[in-house]
Write a protein that holds these residues in place. Structure first.
Motif, mmCIF file in Angstrom:
data_model
loop_
_atom_site.group_PDB
_atom_site.id
_atom_site.type_symbol
_atom_site.label_atom_id
_atom_site.label_comp_id
_atom_site.label_asym_id
_atom_site.label_seq_id
_atom_site.Cartn_x
_atom_site.Cartn_y
_atom_site.Cartn_z
ATOM 1 N N ARG A 111 0.812 -1.220 0.000
ATOM 2 C CA ARG A 111 0.000 0.000 0.000
ATOM 3 C C ARG A 111 0.842 1.265 0.000
ATOM 4 O O ARG A 111 1.963 1.272 0.491
ATOM 5 N N CYS A 112 0.214 2.341 -0.473
ATOM 6 C CA CYS A 112 0.837 3.658 -0.402
ATOM 7 C C CYS A 112 0.835 4.152 1.043
ATOM 8 O O CYS A 112 -0.024 3.785 1.836
ATOM 9 N N ALA A 113 1.796 4.975 1.374
ATOM 10 C CA ALA A 113 1.857 5.598 2.695
ATOM 11 C C ALA A 113 2.133 7.090 2.503
ATOM 12 O O ALA A 113 3.289 7.510 2.570
ATOM 13 N N PRO A 114 1.085 7.854 2.184
ATOM 14 C CA PRO A 114 1.307 9.285 1.882
ATOM 15 C C PRO A 114 2.004 9.985 3.035
ATOM 16 O O PRO A 114 1.626 9.817 4.196
ATOM 17 N N VAL A 174 4.545 12.831 -1.052
ATOM 18 C CA VAL A 174 5.466 11.746 -1.393
ATOM 19 C C VAL A 174 4.965 10.491 -0.693
ATOM 20 O O VAL A 174 4.455 10.563 0.417
ATOM 21 N N CYS A 175 5.089 9.356 -1.361
ATOM 22 C CA CYS A 175 4.725 8.088 -0.732
ATOM 23 C C CYS A 175 5.928 7.607 0.073
ATOM 24 O O CYS A 175 7.040 7.504 -0.446
ATOM 25 N N ALA A 176 5.697 7.342 1.363
ATOM 26 C CA ALA A 176 6.806 6.964 2.239
ATOM 27 C C ALA A 176 7.060 5.460 2.235
ATOM 28 O O ALA A 176 7.926 4.986 2.950
ATOM 29 N N LEU A 200 9.107 0.759 -0.954
ATOM 30 C CA LEU A 200 8.923 -0.135 -2.099
ATOM 31 C C LEU A 200 8.213 0.567 -3.250
ATOM 32 O O LEU A 200 7.957 -0.025 -4.288
ATOM 33 N N HIS A 201 7.862 1.843 -3.037
ATOM 34 C CA HIS A 201 7.195 2.624 -4.098
ATOM 35 C C HIS A 201 8.103 3.717 -4.656
ATOM 36 O O HIS A 201 7.627 4.647 -5.296
ATOM 37 N N ARG A 202 9.387 3.623 -4.376
ATOM 38 C CA ARG A 202 10.371 4.525 -5.002
ATOM 39 C C ARG A 202 10.095 6.012 -4.782
ATOM 40 O O ARG A 202 10.365 6.827 -5.654
ATOM 41 N N LEU A 203 9.511 6.378 -3.647
ATOM 42 C CA LEU A 203 9.240 7.800 -3.355
ATOM 43 C C LEU A 203 8.422 8.466 -4.465
ATOM 44 O O LEU A 203 8.667 9.610 -4.818
ATOM 45 N N HIS A 204 7.442 7.722 -4.991
ATOM 46 C CA HIS A 204 6.611 8.338 -6.034
ATOM 47 C C HIS A 204 5.682 9.379 -5.407
ATOM 48 O O HIS A 204 5.560 9.466 -4.188
ATOM 49 N N ARG A 205 5.033 10.151 -6.235
ATOM 50 C CA ARG A 205 4.153 11.195 -5.749
ATOM 51 C C ARG A 205 2.701 10.732 -5.777
ATOM 52 O O ARG A 205 2.310 9.951 -6.643
ATOM 53 N N ILE A 206 1.934 11.204 -4.804
ATOM 54 C CA ILE A 206 0.517 10.832 -4.716
ATOM 55 C C ILE A 206 -0.300 12.123 -4.730
ATOM 56 O O ILE A 206 -0.023 13.043 -3.957
ATOM 57 N N LEU A 207 -1.291 12.164 -5.589
ATOM 58 C CA LEU A 207 -2.152 13.355 -5.649
ATOM 59 C C LEU A 207 -2.929 13.479 -4.344
ATOM 60 O O LEU A 207 -3.514 12.508 -3.863
HETATM 61 ZN ZN LIG Z 1 2.902 4.551 -2.922
#
Ligand SMILES: [Zn+2]
Length: 457
Positions: free
Chosen positions: A206-209, A403-405, A408-415
């Motif tokens: 899961r994402c972790a904003p 930023v997604c913390a 495993l999500h490579r510090l991608h960005r989340i709207l």
């Molecule tokens: Zn994420």
């Protein structure tokens, strides 16, 4: 950039998934035992080289070895229960290169908690210069070196062998540079593994904003709506007191008009939550432009210039009117075309006034602020407010993405579901407004009221 055939690879995107085995060993066994194992694995590379078998210490590189050679390298882990446990998260991945060999070598099934072990390992190597990342890169260099695929000066080789008990300031950069250069080898076929690795991480975790809020600050000098209203009424009174006739007075009308305009923007900024909004930045920008413009006009204080300011504005209204007039019923709802026409023609008499002061344009704001001795204010506020006015990427990114913390999500960005609150613009707006009010006083002495209140009020 000029050498053809060079592949550009990224540590995070391409090489972290490849060196995952090393990162997992460091995270699971501790640094010392992991480095020891890296040496043992590199010695296997030397044995293989004696049989003219050469490989790369990446997961895809291991997979490319002949079956018996791969079994031989992975046997190093098979003999050690703690290494098997540390490497278990590899088996979470359907697309792990040579998965069957790994399944045999690790002899266990992955568990749900392996995702968090994996996340810890990846987190430690996200930064390509971290100690853990450098250790992983060293493991790869050593494998290549002992495998006879890399030839370096003896002294340098000696230092690599003694790593990390060497002058790290010297050796770390060489390790990084060498490992980075492997990625540039034109004959390296690009393995699908890195893309598959990140895709499964995104699919299965899961994402972790991570929201970065502006730092909390003690209240700074600001103002109140009440004080802003007091200044407004004093401004009107001073305007009346300094007006001597009903003739057109470009100077008087510009000074008091611009000041009132700024007070109105400030008033908007004082409404709940406006000062931390995106519009807050554009409001601050309007105040800045008004201040720089008025400061310049009063600094020069030439009758032609006051008229030029006025004429430029009327000209812009005329231009807008002519464009919109052609649209007939399709003009924007927010624009009253009749008002534009009236404004464009109000100063018709000015067509007979000779004006030779060049263009009055936004692009001149920098030169104007220089001429008026207020370039400092221009530099302070212009660029970052521009980002918001023009919807530049940095402003869009800052306002609308987290930023997604999850490592495993490579510090991608989340709207974000709502726009991030920005820093409060009111203290800066008050400061610029007060500077502008002092320009009013300079032009029409006897006006001492200001908007700023001490912080305690
Ligand atoms: Zn994420």
């Amino acid at each position: 950039m000029q050498i053809p055939g060079l592949a550009q690879t990224s540590w995070l995107d391409d090489r972290v998934p490849e060196m995952l085995w090393a990162a997992l060993l460091i995270a699971g066994l501790g640094r010392e035992r992991a480095l020891e194992l890296f040496r043992i694995v590199a010695v296997e590379a030397r044995k293989l080289a004696a049989r003219e078998v050469h490989g790369d210490a990446t997961l895809s590189g291991f997979a490319e070895l002949p079956d018996d050679a791969r079994e031989q390298v992975l046997h190093v882990f098979q003999e050690r229960t703690s290494a098997q446990r540390a490497l278990r998260p590899l088996l979470l991945f359907d697309a792990l290169p040579s998965r069957d060999t790994w399944v045999r070598a690790l002899a266990c099934d992955p568990l749900p908690e392996d995702w968090s072990l994996l996340a810890d390992a990846v987190l430690s190597v996200l930064d390509h210069q971290s100690q853990e990342a450098t250790d992983c890169r060293w493991a790869r260099v050593m494998f290549t070196l002992l495998g006879g695929r890399l030839h370096i000066p003896a002294e340098m080789g000696e230092e690599f062998l003694r790593y990390p008990d060497v002058d790290l300031r010297k050796v770390r950069p060489s390790v990084r540079a060498l490992e980075g250069s492997f990625a540039l080898m034109p004959d390296e076929a690009k393995s699908p593994w890195p893309v598959q690795f990140w895709a499964q991480c995104y699919r299965d975790t899961r994402c972790a904003p991570l929201s970065i809020a502006p730092p909390a600050r003690a209240p700074l000098a600001g103002t109140s709506t009440n004080q802003a209203a007091v200044v407004r009424s004093e401004l009107v009174a001073h305007s009346v007191a300094t007006r001597s006739s009903t003739t057109v007075d470009a100077r008087h009308e510009a000074v008091f008009g611009i000041a009132a305009y700024v007070l109105s923007v400030l008033d908007d900024l004082l409404r709940i939550s406006n000062s931390t909004s995106v519009l807050g930045r554009t409001g601050l920008r309007s105040i800045l432009e008004a201040y720089l413009t008025l400061k310049y006009l009063v600094h020069k204080d030439e009758p032609e210039l006051w008229l030029a300011y006025r004429n430029y504005g009327s000209g812009q209204a005329k231009l807008a009117f002519l464009k919109l007039d052609e649209l007939e019923g399709e003009a924007p709802i927010s624009i009253n075309v009749q008002t534009l026409e009236r404004l464009a023609n109000e100063d018709r008499w000015m067509e007979f006034v000779p004006i030779n002061v060049g263009h009055w344009e936004k692009s001149n704001l920098r030169q104007m602020s220089e001429a008026a001795g207020v370039k400092g204010e221009y530099d302070r506020f212009y660029d970052w407010t521009s980002a918001f006015v023009h919807a530049n990427w940095a402003a869009v990114r800052n306002a609308e993405y987290d930023v997604c913390a999850n490592p495993l999500h490579r510090l991608h960005r989340i709207l974000r579901s709502e726009t991030r609150a920005q820093e409060d613009v009111v203290p800066d707006a008050c400061r610029l407004t007060d500077l502008l009010l002092s320009v009013v006083e300079q032009a029409y002495p006897g006006f001492s009221v200001r908007v700023s209140l001490p912080p305690s009020v």
